[in-house]
Scaffold this motif. Structure first.
Motif, PDB file in Angstrom:
ATOM      1  N   GLY A  59      -0.356  68.632  49.977  1.00  0.00           N
ATOM      2  CA  GLY A  59      -1.364  68.996  50.960  1.00  0.00           C
ATOM      3  C   GLY A  59      -0.946  68.493  52.324  1.00  0.00           C
ATOM      4  N   GLY A  60      -1.911  68.356  53.206  1.00  0.00           N
ATOM      5  CA  GLY A  60      -1.647  67.866  54.545  1.00  0.00           C
ATOM      6  C   GLY A  60      -1.837  66.367  54.655  1.00  0.00           C
ATOM      7  N   ASP A  61      -1.950  65.892  55.890  1.00  0.00           N
ATOM      8  CA  ASP A  61      -2.094  64.460  56.125  1.00  0.00           C
ATOM      9  C   ASP A  61      -3.355  63.890  55.487  1.00  0.00           C
ATOM     10  OD1 ASP A  61       0.273  64.116  57.641  1.00  0.00           O
ATOM     11  OD2 ASP A  61      -0.709  64.959  59.401  1.00  0.00           O
ATOM     12  N   GLY A  62      -4.436  64.689  55.445  1.00  0.00           N
ATOM     13  CA  GLY A  62      -5.669  64.207  54.836  1.00  0.00           C
ATOM     14  C   GLY A  62      -5.516  63.952  53.354  1.00  0.00           C
ATOM     15  N   THR A  63      -4.810  64.844  52.663  1.00  0.00           N
ATOM     16  CA  THR A  63      -4.558  64.661  51.236  1.00  0.00           C
ATOM     17  C   THR A  63      -3.699  63.426  50.995  1.00  0.00           C
ATOM     18  OG1 THR A  63      -4.666  67.056  50.897  1.00  0.00           O
ATOM     19  CG2 THR A  63      -3.643  65.757  49.160  1.00  0.00           C
ATOM     20  N   VAL A  64      -2.670  63.267  51.822  1.00  0.00           N
ATOM     21  CA  VAL A  64      -1.793  62.107  51.683  1.00  0.00           C
ATOM     22  C   VAL A  64      -2.577  60.816  51.886  1.00  0.00           C
ATOM     23  CG1 VAL A  64       0.180  60.891  52.696  1.00  0.00           C
ATOM     24  CG2 VAL A  64       0.279  63.370  52.344  1.00  0.00           C
ATOM     25  N   ARG A  65      -3.404  60.773  52.917  1.00  0.00           N
ATOM     26  CA  ARG A  65      -4.163  59.549  53.198  1.00  0.00           C
ATOM     27  C   ARG A  65      -5.112  59.219  52.055  1.00  0.00           C
ATOM     28  NH1 ARG A  65      -8.798  57.651  55.494  1.00  0.00           N
ATOM     29  NH2 ARG A  65      -9.691  59.718  55.806  1.00  0.00           N
ATOM     30  N   SER A  66      -5.742  60.238  51.478  1.00  0.00           N
ATOM     31  CA  SER A  66      -6.654  60.005  50.365  1.00  0.00           C
ATOM     32  C   SER A  66      -5.912  59.449  49.153  1.00  0.00           C
ATOM     33  CB  SER A  66      -7.375  61.304  49.988  1.00  0.00           C
ATOM     34  OG  SER A  66      -8.191  61.754  51.050  1.00  0.00           O
ATOM     35  N   CYS A  67      -4.725  59.988  48.893  1.00  0.00           N
ATOM     36  CA  CYS A  67      -3.920  59.473  47.786  1.00  0.00           C
ATOM     37  C   CYS A  67      -3.497  58.033  48.044  1.00  0.00           C
ATOM     38  CB  CYS A  67      -2.696  60.359  47.569  1.00  0.00           C
ATOM     39  SG  CYS A  67      -3.056  61.998  46.897  1.00  0.00           S
TER      40      CYS A  67
END
Length: 314
Positions: A59-67
């Motif tokens: 995904g994008g940066d938001g997905t990465v941050r959530s992970c």
């Protein structure tokens, strides 16, 4: 972990990932999808409890941050399969946006232990910000990002170039507070922005420090001078002050928009950030080997053992 909104053909994507991992002898992966109510942290924590070794963030940066928020402090590694607009962590570490390359990196099992930034109960790997940068994000529509990519942020930025500055107090570790009239204060774990622009040349994701950029332009001319110096990678950037520390507290005279890794969070008058050292394992390419040097070293070691054995016999 896949953000279904970012993937054009989810079935084809799953087949590609499953086939690549099976060919490498990996077990069949668990699949989790992000949702509006939980963009990935809960699903990542569920995967960790299930005993996985690697979480793939697609995904994008938001997905990465959530992970990342679900992996901090664990031994489970994060592998990036970028699909969004920014993908800033991948860009800062020189990781490819290609799916096959991302899978290969994870399969090779190269690892790097990174720092992360903590703001309240949230984490960031790239930057946290207060002021203009968050205003720019709020003014950039998802539709525009989808069609033109990162230049959409420039359009959002233009709308707020002439906004009035905020009066801020900036505290770094145990030092006396600094008072500034700033347009934006960025707290960075790495130094690269959208479009490959390098804002902070000394920021490294494993040096144990947060780099703080205080932007103080007041006129359009100031903005142009600042932007030109950043693009030219000049040592001195006008209207930008750089600080470093392990704990940073920014307090504004009025509530300001705030963001973490490109995601808006609740506006507030204060942004407190601190470094979490060596808190995240990331899948990265294996370092290039030097076969000739390695062979020479091995041969030298063998020769040394032979000489020692001959000396013993004598």
């Amino acid at each position: 972990m896949v953000n279904p909104v970012k993937v054009a053909d989810l079935d084809e994507f799953r087949r590609t990932v499953d086939d690549a991992l099976a060919a490498a002898g990996w077990p069949e992966p668990l699949w989790f999808e992000t949702a509006v109510e939980d963009p990935g942290r809960g699903q990542t924590e569920q995967a960790v409890k299930a005993g996985v070794d690697v979480v793939f963030a697609c995904g994008g940066d938001g997905t990465v941050r959530s992970c990342v928020s679900g992996l901090v402090g664990t031994d489970v590694a994060l592998a990036l399969l970028p699909q969004g607009t920014g993908n800033l962590l991948a860009a800062n570490l020189g990781l490819a946006n290609d799916l096959a390359a991302g899978l290969e990196v994870a399969i090779e099992r190269g690892r790097r232990l990174l720092d992360v930034g903590a703001v309240e109960d949230h984490y960031f790997t790239v930057m946290a910000g207060m002021g203009f940068d968050a205003q720019m994000l709020a003014a950039t529509s998802e539709t525009t990002k989808h069609w033109i990519g990162w230049p959409a942020y420039v359009m959002g930025a233009v709308r707020h170039l002439r906004d009035r500055p905020m009066k801020v107090s900036i505290s770094i570790d145990d030092q006396a507070p600094l008072l500034r009239r700033a347009r934006s204060v960025l707290v960075a774990n790495v130094g690269r922005l959208q479009g490959g622009v390098r804002l902070l040349t000394d920021a490294e994701p494993d040096d144990g420090y947060l780099d703080v950029a205080v932007l103080t332009p007041r006129t359009l001319r100031h903005w142009i001078a600042l932007g030109w110096a950043v693009l030219r990678r000049q040592d001195r950037v006008p209207r930008m002050e750089v600080l470093r520390g392990r704990r940073v507290e920014i307090t504004s005279n009025r509530a300001q928009p705030r963001e973490l890794d490109g995601d808006l969070i609740e506006p507030g008058c204060t942004l407190r950030a601190e470094i979490r050292r060596r808190a995240l394992w990331l899948c990265v390419p294996q370092p290039e080997q030097a076969p000739d040097l390695a062979a020479d070293a091995a041969a030298a070691a063998d020769r040394s053992e032979q000489l020692v054995e001959e000396a013993r016999r004598e």
